[in-house]
Design an enzyme around this catalytic site. Structure first.
Site, PDB file in Angstrom:
ATOM      1  N   ASP A 266      36.341  33.701  29.683  1.00  0.00           N
ATOM      2  CA  ASP A 266      37.659  32.397  31.370  1.00  0.00           C
ATOM      3  C   ASP A 266      38.890  32.978  30.648  1.00  0.00           C
ATOM      4  O   ASP A 266      39.420  33.760  29.837  1.00  0.00           O
ATOM      5  CB  ASP A 266      37.717  31.313  30.452  1.00  0.00           C
ATOM      6  CG  ASP A 266      35.770  30.683  30.600  1.00  0.00           C
ATOM      7  OD1 ASP A 266      35.118  31.228  30.911  1.00  0.00           O
ATOM      8  OD2 ASP A 266      35.808  29.866  30.099  1.00  0.00           O
ATOM      9  N   GLN A 267      39.789  32.562  32.197  1.00  0.00           N
ATOM     10  CA  GLN A 267      41.185  33.140  32.384  1.00  0.00           C
ATOM     11  C   GLN A 267      42.085  32.661  31.270  1.00  0.00           C
ATOM     12  O   GLN A 267      42.928  33.412  31.258  1.00  0.00           O
ATOM     13  CB  GLN A 267      41.308  32.983  33.862  1.00  0.00           C
ATOM     14  CG  GLN A 267      42.967  33.266  34.488  1.00  0.00           C
ATOM     15  CD  GLN A 267      43.001  33.469  35.797  1.00  0.00           C
ATOM     16  OE1 GLN A 267      42.107  33.141  36.549  1.00  0.00           O
ATOM     17  NE2 GLN A 267      44.432  33.614  35.665  1.00  0.00           N
TER      18      GLN A 267
END
Length: 274
Positions: free
Chosen positions: A125-126
């Site tokens: 995930d970012q």
């Protein structure tokens, strides 16, 4: 691909080695037709037998990745001729959503690594920090993809959650699907894909905060975040599945360990390595 034959593959044919690694039949056929394979710098065939210590060269397809170089260096934690383990910073996407993007991890990696082909084996995930595996040629990509699917790559994460006491070791086996009301979210769904998360251990690192060691058997989008929220312990700093108003997700990809498919050496990297 260049590698020395480990004892594990002594007296195998090259075909048997790649069958053991479950390389797709199409790729086996292409290698079978190749005139570029060598053993100890001598022309060889896929049906040739090898001995421990032999030097093997296997040609790989000349594919190129489409990532635009970012002119920013990626942090490399491990690298050989065929794969790398790289560090993903917080707030950086794993890869671009369109070819014009140039500020993702893969843009940094293709600038840093001396290879025209670099592709991630999994995603982070970012807002997640940590280690990620990259293949440097298409054959290794297919081998590592299959190893990930067959759970032959160990991925350990650390997550901080709110808790009054340490959480007991447990396995969360709940399917995850898309949230029809929020396109960026996932949810527990009977019609979703199977998702398995193991909480291996936990310790209180300060009052009200418990740090979990987590192992994944599957890699669904937001898997750890969805599963921990479902059992009442969302990751601290999670604005999607918790009550945080800040994007300060306290989750990292801490350790990656697997047997190198060609050399059979154990590759083990963690965030504490210097």
């Amino acid at each position: 691909m260049k590698f020395k034959i480990p004892e594990t593959y002594n007296d195998f044919t090259l075909r048997e080695i790649f069958q053991t690694l479950k390389l797709p039949k199409k790729d086996l056929h292409q290698l079978n037709m190749s005139k570029e394979i060598t053993i100890n710098d001598e022309p060889a065939k896929l049906m040739s037998k090898v001995s421990t210590g032999d030097s093997v060269y296997i040609p790989t397809p000349e594919e190129k990745s489409n990532y635009v170089p970012s002119y920013r260096y990626a942090q490399i934690s491990y690298e050989d001729d065929d794969l790398a383990i790289v560090m993903k910073p917080k707030g950086v996407k794993t890869h671009p959503n369109d070819l014009k993007e140039s500020n993702t991890l893969m843009n940094h990696v293709i600038y840093t690594i001396d290879s025209d082909y670099v592709e991630p084996i999994h995603r982070l995930d970012q807002e997640t920090v940590g280690l990620l595996i990259v293949a440097k040629n298409p054959l290794m990509k297919k081998i590592l993809d299959r190893m990930l699917e067959d759970n032959e790559i160990t991925r350990i994460y650390k997550a901080n959650v709110k808790a009054l006491l340490p959480l007991k070791p447990q396995t969360i086996d709940m399917p995850i699907g898309k949230d029809k009301f929020h396109p960026n979210k996932r949810r527990i769904s009977n019609t979703g894909q199977r998702a398995i998360t193991h909480i291996l251990s936990s310790e209180m690192i300060k009052e009200g905060v418990c740090q979990l060691d987590i192992k994944l058997d599957t890699g669904r989008t937001h898997q750890i975040r969805v599963h921990l929220a479902e059992i009442g312990h969302p990751v601290i700093g999670d604005p999607l599945y918790g009550d945080s108003t800040l994007r300060q997700l306290e989750l990292n990809s801490y350790q990656i360990e697997f047997k190198h498919p060609l050399t059979q050496e154990v590759i083990s990297v963690n965030l504490d390595d210097k």
